[in-house]
Enzyme design. Structure first.
Site, short mmCIF file in Angstrom:
data_model
loop_
_atom_site.label_atom_id
_atom_site.label_comp_id
_atom_site.label_asym_id
_atom_site.label_seq_id
_atom_site.Cartn_x
_atom_site.Cartn_y
_atom_site.Cartn_z
N ASP A 229 -4.47 -6.72 -12.23
CA ASP A 229 -3.31 -7.35 -11.60
C ASP A 229 -2.30 -7.79 -12.65
O ASP A 229 -1.09 -7.55 -12.51
CB ASP A 229 -3.75 -8.57 -10.79
CG ASP A 229 -4.50 -8.19 -9.53
OD1 ASP A 229 -4.04 -7.29 -8.81
OD2 ASP A 229 -5.56 -8.78 -9.26
N ARG B 157 8.47 2.13 6.80
CA ARG B 157 9.09 1.19 7.74
C ARG B 157 10.62 1.24 7.68
O ARG B 157 11.30 0.35 8.16
CB ARG B 157 8.58 -0.23 7.46
CG ARG B 157 7.06 -0.31 7.57
CD ARG B 157 6.53 -1.72 7.51
NE ARG B 157 6.83 -2.47 8.72
CZ ARG B 157 6.33 -3.68 8.99
NH1 ARG B 157 5.49 -4.26 8.13
NH2 ARG B 157 6.64 -4.30 10.11
N LYS C 228 0.84 -1.19 0.00
CA LYS C 228 0.00 0.00 0.00
C LYS C 228 0.88 1.25 0.00
O LYS C 228 1.48 1.59 1.02
CB LYS C 228 -0.92 0.00 1.22
CG LYS C 228 -1.99 -1.07 1.19
CD LYS C 228 -2.97 -0.94 2.34
CE LYS C 228 -2.36 -1.37 3.65
NZ LYS C 228 -3.35 -1.39 4.76
#
EC number: 2.8.3.21
Length: 405
Positions: free
Chosen positions: A169, A104, A97
């Site tokens: 996708d 992080r 996302k």
């Protein structure tokens, strides 16, 4: 760099690709690389395997030829191991996302500190930047189709409908593949790494471009199809014969002339509405558009698919039967090109599915391995980048890595 044990084949032999992502979009890029000969490492969560594994058959296709690494790449020694792996990696693909990796602590700059030549492909629904309202949202196939204007163009006049199976996708995954290869080509020229921001909705925006251009440059909205027929052009789209469905494209001067003779419309050839040299019949702008559809429907309904295909082949009109899935294997073109193939799963079963595409003449792709189990290659991969048995045992003991039971 010493590579993991695998056969040498394909145009990408010697290239190391690592991907982190679940389900379809990101992994599809990895799958393409693996089938073209690259050494592809699939990173999975230590505690939870890729959710694609719950499917009974598809994973055997989508995860064949891969090396499975189960590692917590965001925490302590697991992060260190991941960054060490990046030192020997050519292409890293992550699907998440928005800027999840950067949030992080794994930014492009951090990765380039460990490997200045690294190609990084970020695949997300809405991109790495923009408004917070969107960039952090999850996205799947239908989300990307809906947000891009692609979905609203598909379906029938009565209702829009997403294109399946999982079109966004696969388009996005293939975009990641081609973009990463383009970047790798440039990196080998310059020695400087690249970061690619692939937003699924932008991929589908581009895929839906054809009719959008009429709106962006004139305000015209293209109508959706009616029962699978082209919204603009008569004789193009899905049609019903006496024994099933075909698709056809009535395009070309000679094709229109000869087809009109067959269906009883020779008298409108050369009229102001269908002047000499007409190559397409616009179903809305041409007054005869509805009549062409009516006559074509009536003619096709009285002929079998085989008869229609034979006649259209004589007239050089593009046409194909709408094949059912059971018809694929026995189709002579499929057989001649081995479009469907078989391979062995890791537990010795035979799996059947689509073969490698496209077909490289001099450096063909190859299926050399079935889908690996969760953590199957963790030890081999860590040893490959310099970890000892004791190091690996310590990572496993801390819950930062998983090896095959």
């Amino acid at each position: 760099m010493n590579h993991l044990p695998m056969p040498t084949f394909g145009p990408l032999a010697g290239v190391r690709v690592v991907f982190s992502g679940i389900e379809i979009a990101g992994p599809f890029a990895g799958q393409m690389f693996a089938e073209w000969g690259a050494e592809v490492i699939w990173i999975e969560n230590v505690a939870w395997a890729d959710t694609i594994r719950v499917q009974p058959n598809y994973p055997q296709l989508s995860r064949r030829n891969l090396h499975a690494l189960s590692l917590n790449i965001f925490k302590d020694e697991g992060r260190e191991a991941f960054l060490k792996l990046m030192e020997t990696t050519d292409i890293f693909i992550e699907a998440s996302k928005g800027p999840a990796f950067a949030r992080r602590g794994i930014t492009d700059e951090v990765l380039w500190e460990h490997n200045p030549k690294l190609v990084i492909a970020h695949l997300s629904g809405f991109g790495q930047y923009g408004t917070e309202e969107y960039t952090n949202l999850p996205a799947y196939n239908t989300i990307a189709q809906a947000f891009s204007g692609y979905l609203i163009q598909n379906g029938d006049v009565d209702q829009p409908m997403p294109a399946f199976p999982y079109t966004a996708d696969y388009f996005s995954g293939m975009t990641a593949t081609t973009a990463a290869l383009a970047a790798l080509h440039k990196v080998r020229e310059t020695g400087k790494g690249e970061s690619i921001d692939i937003a699924m909705y932008e991929v589908m925006l581009r895929m839906g471009q054809y009719f959008m251009m009429d709106y962006f440059n004139g305000g015209e909205i293209c109508p959706r199809m009616t029962k699978g027929k082209d919204p603009y052009y008569a004789g193009c789209g899905l049609y019903k014969c006496a024994d099933g469905y075909i698709v056809m494209e009535l395009v070309g001067i000679t094709q229109i002339n000869e087809c009109f003779k067959d269906i009883g419309l020779a008298h409108i050839l050369g009229t102001p509405e269908v002047p000499e040299g007409t190559q397409l019949i616009h179903r809305v702008e041409c007054p005869y558009g509805p009549l062409v559809e009516e006559k074509l429907d009536a003619w096709l309904a009285t002929h079998t698919i085989a008869d229609v295909q034979a006649r259209f082949a004589e007239l050089n009109i593009a046409c194909a039967k709408v094949l059912t899935i059971p018809e694929l294997e026995g189709n002579p073109q499929y057989v001649a090109r081995e479009s469907i193939t078989q391979w062995q799963t890791m537990d010795g079963r035979t799996c059947k599915g689509p073969n490698i595409m496209p077909k490289f003449k001099n450096n063909p792709g190859k299926i050399w391995r079935g889908m690996p189990s969760h953590g199957m290659d963790t030890a081999a991969i860590l040893k490959n980048i310099g970890y000892s048995e004791a190091d690996i045992k310590e990572l496993v003991g801390k819950g930062l890595a998983k090896v095959e039971d």
